[in-house]
Design an enzyme around this catalytic site. Structure first.
Site, PDB file in Angstrom:
ATOM      1  N   CYS A   1      20.644 -10.797 -34.432  1.00 38.39           N
ATOM      2  CA  CYS A   1      19.182 -10.905 -34.328  1.00 38.39           C
ATOM      3  C   CYS A   1      18.509  -9.558 -34.626  1.00 38.39           C
ATOM      4  O   CYS A   1      18.617  -8.620 -33.841  1.00 38.39           O
ATOM      5  CB  CYS A   1      18.836 -11.402 -32.924  1.00 38.39           C
ATOM      6  SG  CYS A   1      17.108 -11.287 -32.466  1.00 38.39           S
TER       7      CYS A   1
ATOM      8  N   CYS B   1      16.083  -8.337 -32.021  1.00 37.54           N
ATOM      9  CA  CYS B   1      16.844  -7.893 -30.844  1.00 37.54           C
ATOM     10  C   CYS B   1      17.318  -6.454 -31.041  1.00 37.54           C
ATOM     11  O   CYS B   1      17.236  -5.632 -30.122  1.00 37.54           O
ATOM     12  CB  CYS B   1      18.053  -8.791 -30.603  1.00 37.54           C
ATOM     13  SG  CYS B   1      17.678 -10.516 -30.254  1.00 37.54           S
TER      14      CYS B   1
END
Length: 97
Positions: free
Chosen positions: A10, A13
């Site tokens: 991600c 993230c």
């Protein structure tokens, strides 16, 4: 306690990770935790994680914040300040109502 729900693949993230890390260094009196949603699929399902990154904040055992999305440092600091300023007696009273 602040919990960052994330995954290695991600990109948001990964961009939030250093912001979260710096905040943990600036607030040593708070618990900062990271949960890898790929490694902890069952826990992620139980927590209802449908988008990552998701930040959850707990105070006195009560979840007081849960939002998906990578926060900039200033926004994360605002969340931390708001949580610190909560009147937990009032929060518990509202939960009991």
């Amino acid at each position: 306690m602040l919990v960052d729900w994330w995954a290695e693949w991600c990109a948001p993230c990964r961009s939030f990770a250093p912001v979260f890390e710096r905040a943990s260094e600036q607030h040593p009196d708070m618990v900062f935790a990271k949960v890898d949603t790929e490694a902890e699929e069952r826990l992620s399902a139980i927590a209802g994680i449908s988008s990552i990154p998701t930040l959850m904040v707990f105070r006195d055992g009560v979840m007081v914040y849960s939002e998906p999305g990578a926060l900039p440092a200033a926004s994360l600091e605002k969340v931390i300040t708001a949580v610190e300023e909560l009147d937990m007696d009032e929060v518990r009273a509202k939960l009991g109502a």
